[in-house]
Scaffold this motif. Structure first.
Motif, PDB file in Angstrom:
ATOM      1  N   THR A  40      18.661  91.403  36.814  1.00 38.09           N
ATOM      2  CA  THR A  40      19.381  90.921  35.297  1.00 38.09           C
ATOM      3  C   THR A  40      20.630  90.237  35.782  1.00 38.09           C
ATOM      4  O   THR A  40      21.541  90.758  36.388  1.00 38.09           O
ATOM      5  CB  THR A  40      19.218  92.217  34.522  1.00 38.09           C
ATOM      6  N   MET A  41      20.882  89.238  34.837  1.00 34.70           N
ATOM      7  CA  MET A  41      22.004  88.339  34.983  1.00 34.70           C
ATOM      8  C   MET A  41      22.391  88.135  33.455  1.00 34.70           C
ATOM      9  O   MET A  41      21.460  88.074  32.880  1.00 34.70           O
ATOM     10  CB  MET A  41      21.915  87.304  35.699  1.00 34.70           C
ATOM     11  N   PHE A  42      23.430  87.911  33.193  1.00 35.37           N
ATOM     12  CA  PHE A  42      23.865  87.646  31.736  1.00 35.37           C
ATOM     13  C   PHE A  42      24.648  86.296  31.898  1.00 35.37           C
ATOM     14  O   PHE A  42      25.447  85.895  32.661  1.00 35.37           O
ATOM     15  CB  PHE A  42      24.919  88.777  31.387  1.00 35.37           C
ATOM     16  N   TRP A  43      24.419  85.456  30.590  1.00 32.58           N
ATOM     17  CA  TRP A  43      25.158  84.364  30.462  1.00 32.58           C
ATOM     18  C   TRP A  43      26.139  84.428  28.999  1.00 32.58           C
ATOM     19  O   TRP A  43      25.670  84.747  28.202  1.00 32.58           O
ATOM     20  CB  TRP A  43      24.325  83.170  30.407  1.00 32.58           C
ATOM     21  N   TYR A  44      27.402  84.188  29.372  1.00 37.11           N
ATOM     22  CA  TYR A  44      28.267  84.291  28.095  1.00 37.11           C
ATOM     23  C   TYR A  44      28.818  82.592  27.832  1.00 37.11           C
ATOM     24  O   TYR A  44      28.986  81.977  28.908  1.00 37.11           O
ATOM     25  CB  TYR A  44      29.349  85.109  28.636  1.00 37.11           C
ATOM     26  N   ARG A  45      29.483  82.760  26.759  1.00 43.72           N
ATOM     27  CA  ARG A  45      30.148  81.443  26.431  1.00 43.72           C
ATOM     28  C   ARG A  45      31.375  81.858  25.987  1.00 43.72           C
ATOM     29  O   ARG A  45      31.626  82.788  25.098  1.00 43.72           O
ATOM     30  CB  ARG A  45      29.206  80.687  25.385  1.00 43.72           C
ATOM     31  N   GLN A  46      32.685  81.259  26.230  1.00 50.41           N
ATOM     32  CA  GLN A  46      33.869  81.390  25.680  1.00 50.41           C
ATOM     33  C   GLN A  46      34.467  80.263  25.104  1.00 50.41           C
ATOM     34  O   GLN A  46      34.873  79.335  25.863  1.00 50.41           O
ATOM     35  CB  GLN A  46      34.779  82.366  26.682  1.00 50.41           C
TER      36      GLN A  46
ATOM     37  N   MET B 291      25.262  85.031  25.241  1.00 52.50           N
ATOM     38  CA  MET B 291      24.308  84.213  24.871  1.00 52.50           C
ATOM     39  C   MET B 291      22.860  84.729  24.956  1.00 52.50           C
ATOM     40  O   MET B 291      22.250  84.514  24.396  1.00 52.50           O
ATOM     41  CB  MET B 291      24.441  83.010  25.799  1.00 52.50           C
ATOM     42  N   ALA B 292      22.567  85.325  26.462  1.00 51.07           N
ATOM     43  CA  ALA B 292      21.370  85.520  26.739  1.00 51.07           C
ATOM     44  C   ALA B 292      21.168  86.579  28.046  1.00 51.07           C
ATOM     45  O   ALA B 292      22.267  86.455  28.876  1.00 51.07           O
ATOM     46  CB  ALA B 292      20.538  84.412  27.179  1.00 51.07           C
ATOM     47  N   THR B 293      20.237  87.253  28.156  1.00 43.55           N
ATOM     48  CA  THR B 293      20.083  88.116  29.402  1.00 43.55           C
ATOM     49  C   THR B 293      19.014  87.545  30.068  1.00 43.55           C
ATOM     50  O   THR B 293      17.831  87.216  29.490  1.00 43.55           O
ATOM     51  CB  THR B 293      19.617  89.530  28.949  1.00 43.55           C
ATOM     52  N   SER B 294      19.180  87.097  31.457  1.00 40.85           N
ATOM     53  CA  SER B 294      18.402  86.327  32.309  1.00 40.85           C
ATOM     54  C   SER B 294      17.418  87.608  32.986  1.00 40.85           C
ATOM     55  O   SER B 294      18.268  88.281  33.632  1.00 40.85           O
ATOM     56  CB  SER B 294      19.127  85.289  33.316  1.00 40.85           C
ATOM     57  N   ASN B 295      16.348  87.370  32.872  1.00 38.36           N
ATOM     58  CA  ASN B 295      15.450  88.354  33.636  1.00 38.36           C
ATOM     59  C   ASN B 295      14.462  87.812  34.778  1.00 38.36           C
ATOM     60  O   ASN B 295      13.739  86.889  34.529  1.00 38.36           O
ATOM     61  CB  ASN B 295      14.446  89.056  32.651  1.00 38.36           C
TER      62      ASN B 295
ATOM     63  N   LEU C  56      15.978  86.524  42.746  1.00 41.38           N
ATOM     64  CA  LEU C  56      16.549  87.888  42.639  1.00 41.38           C
ATOM     65  C   LEU C  56      17.881  87.448  43.146  1.00 41.38           C
ATOM     66  O   LEU C  56      19.141  88.269  42.680  1.00 41.38           O
ATOM     67  CB  LEU C  56      16.138  88.982  43.655  1.00 41.38           C
ATOM     68  N   THR C  57      18.293  86.433  43.444  1.00 43.41           N
ATOM     69  CA  THR C  57      19.795  86.174  43.528  1.00 43.41           C
ATOM     70  C   THR C  57      20.265  84.797  42.905  1.00 43.41           C
ATOM     71  O   THR C  57      21.250  84.411  43.112  1.00 43.41           O
ATOM     72  CB  THR C  57      20.014  85.784  44.966  1.00 43.41           C
ATOM     73  N   LEU C  58      19.318  84.233  42.102  1.00 43.31           N
ATOM     74  CA  LEU C  58      19.859  82.838  41.462  1.00 43.31           C
ATOM     75  C   LEU C  58      19.116  82.849  39.859  1.00 43.31           C
ATOM     76  O   LEU C  58      17.799  83.127  39.730  1.00 43.31           O
ATOM     77  CB  LEU C  58      19.137  81.674  42.195  1.00 43.31           C
ATOM     78  N   SER C  59      20.089  82.665  39.038  1.00 47.63           N
ATOM     79  CA  SER C  59      19.688  82.373  37.722  1.00 47.63           C
ATOM     80  C   SER C  59      20.359  80.920  37.489  1.00 47.63           C
ATOM     81  O   SER C  59      21.458  80.614  37.560  1.00 47.63           O
ATOM     82  CB  SER C  59      20.259  83.274  36.709  1.00 47.63           C
ATOM     83  N   THR C  60      19.763  80.131  36.499  1.00 43.40           N
ATOM     84  CA  THR C  60      20.338  78.716  35.881  1.00 43.40           C
ATOM     85  C   THR C  60      20.213  78.686  34.662  1.00 43.40           C
ATOM     86  O   THR C  60      19.340  79.208  34.105  1.00 43.40           O
ATOM     87  CB  THR C  60      19.598  77.734  36.435  1.00 43.40           C
ATOM     88  N   LEU C  61      21.372  78.100  34.078  1.00 44.33           N
ATOM     89  CA  LEU C  61      21.497  77.807  32.525  1.00 44.33           C
ATOM     90  C   LEU C  61      21.390  76.082  32.542  1.00 44.33           C
ATOM     91  O   LEU C  61      22.455  75.522  33.105  1.00 44.33           O
ATOM     92  CB  LEU C  61      22.671  78.357  31.923  1.00 44.33           C
ATOM     93  N   THR C  62      20.540  75.655  31.671  1.00 46.75           N
ATOM     94  CA  THR C  62      20.506  74.153  31.553  1.00 46.75           C
ATOM     95  C   THR C  62      20.761  73.981  29.967  1.00 46.75           C
ATOM     96  O   THR C  62      20.195  74.479  29.189  1.00 46.75           O
ATOM     97  CB  THR C  62      19.249  73.483  31.838  1.00 46.75           C
TER      98      THR C  62
ATOM     99  N   SER D 231      32.629  74.004  26.312  1.00 45.58           N
ATOM    100  CA  SER D 231      32.925  75.510  26.390  1.00 45.58           C
ATOM    101  C   SER D 231      33.256  75.851  27.585  1.00 45.58           C
ATOM    102  O   SER D 231      32.894  75.222  28.436  1.00 45.58           O
ATOM    103  CB  SER D 231      31.923  76.407  25.698  1.00 45.58           C
ATOM    104  N   PHE D 232      33.557  77.226  27.988  1.00 48.35           N
ATOM    105  CA  PHE D 232      33.513  77.830  29.127  1.00 48.35           C
ATOM    106  C   PHE D 232      32.519  78.652  29.332  1.00 48.35           C
ATOM    107  O   PHE D 232      32.142  79.650  28.333  1.00 48.35           O
ATOM    108  CB  PHE D 232      34.784  78.626  29.360  1.00 48.35           C
ATOM    109  N   TYR D 233      31.488  78.622  30.449  1.00 49.74           N
ATOM    110  CA  TYR D 233      30.164  79.199  30.496  1.00 49.74           C
ATOM    111  C   TYR D 233      30.423  80.170  31.740  1.00 49.74           C
ATOM    112  O   TYR D 233      30.717  79.736  32.585  1.00 49.74           O
ATOM    113  CB  TYR D 233      28.923  78.291  30.792  1.00 49.74           C
ATOM    114  N   ILE D 234      30.109  81.393  31.495  1.00 47.72           N
ATOM    115  CA  ILE D 234      30.311  82.416  32.402  1.00 47.72           C
ATOM    116  C   ILE D 234      28.932  83.118  32.734  1.00 47.72           C
ATOM    117  O   ILE D 234      28.395  83.673  31.751  1.00 47.72           O
ATOM    118  CB  ILE D 234      31.466  83.534  32.404  1.00 47.72           C
ATOM    119  N   CYS D 235      28.737  83.401  34.057  1.00 43.36           N
ATOM    120  CA  CYS D 235      27.753  84.402  34.150  1.00 43.36           C
ATOM    121  C   CYS D 235      27.826  85.562  34.851  1.00 43.36           C
ATOM    122  O   CYS D 235      29.181  85.671  35.348  1.00 43.36           O
ATOM    123  CB  CYS D 235      26.656  83.932  35.194  1.00 43.36           C
ATOM    124  N   SER D 236      27.107  86.781  34.549  1.00 44.65           N
ATOM    125  CA  SER D 236      27.712  88.020  35.430  1.00 44.65           C
ATOM    126  C   SER D 236      26.389  88.449  36.004  1.00 44.65           C
ATOM    127  O   SER D 236      25.269  88.366  35.420  1.00 44.65           O
ATOM    128  CB  SER D 236      28.615  88.912  34.357  1.00 44.65           C
TER     129      SER D 236
END
Lengths: 108, 116
Positions: free
Chosen positions: B32-38, B47-51, B74-80, B90-95
């Motif tokens: 699971t990874m998470f995408w945020y916007r600030q 913004m969303a939970t990446s599964n 298991l090691t890569l998520s992409t946001l387009t 904006s500032f986009y951050i993943c976690s």
């Protein structure tokens, strides 16, 4: 009402001061609690987790009161390098919910 | 300690362009990874939970067709960000976290997106 609310700030303090940040959360089912620090135009970095028993890490002390749904962070002997935005973060349902942050500026 | 890498750090492009942001966990696997916007002077908004291996879960108000998420390993998520417009700047951050859910998250360096 916001899910996580913090003091609006900014806090401007002299070096060596003690400063306290307060935070409240609305969801009593929240499961985990953290303080993060965010420097300007940077990503957040974990400062410390917060436990019901309270925990201390050097000059930093965090406390949690589940009954009041209240979290605090105390910084003693503040340094110039402590200047940043402090984010109260609550974990619930597998997600992290961020407070709006409180900006701290430590002056010489 | 756990490291999350995000790329690119800065993007400046014309309106209508699609922009892909990568988030990698460098020394652990993340289902699971998470995408945020600030936005400036505001807090991080999830913004969303990446599964990994399944569809992302989007927060209310986030357009899934606008913000495409792919978590193919298991090691890569992409946001387009598709057909980006100035309001998407904006500032986009993943976690991600190597532990169980509700554990501290480790954040990527963030991507500062500016749409002209």
């Amino acid at each position: 009402r916001k899910e996580v609310e913090q003091d609006p700030g900014p806090f401007n303090v002299p070096e060596g001061a003690t400063v306290a940040f307060n935070c409240t959360y609305s969801n009593s089912a929240s499961q985990s609690f953290f303080w993060y620090r965010q420097d300007c135009r940077k990503e957040p970095k974990l400062l410390m987790s917060v436990y019901s028993s309270g925990n201390e890490d050097g000059r930093f002390t965090a406390q949690l009161n589940r009954a009041s749904q209240y979290i605090s962070l105390l910084i003693r002997d503040s340094k110039l390098s402590d200047s940043a935005t402090y984010l109260c973060v609550v974990g619930q349902g597998g997600k992290l919910i961020f407070g709006q942050g409180t900006e701290l500026s430590v002056k010489p | 300690g756990a490291v999350v890498s995000q790329h690119p750090s800065w993007v400046i492009c014309k309106s209508g362009t699609s922009v892909k942001i990568e988030c990698r966990s460098l020394d652990f696997q993340a289902t699971t990874m998470f995408w945020y916007r600030q936005f400036p002077k505001q807090s991080l908004m999830l913004m969303a939970t990446s599964n990994e291996g399944s569809k992302a879960t989007y927060e209310q108000g986030v357009e899934k067709d606008k913000f495409l998420i792919n978590h193919a390993s298991l090691t890569l998520s992409t946001l387009t960000v598709t057909s980006a417009h100035p309001e998407d700047s904006s500032f986009y951050i993943c976690s991600a976290s190597p532990g169980r859910i509700n554990q501290p998250q480790h954040f990527g360096d963030g991507t500062r997106l500016s749409i002209l």
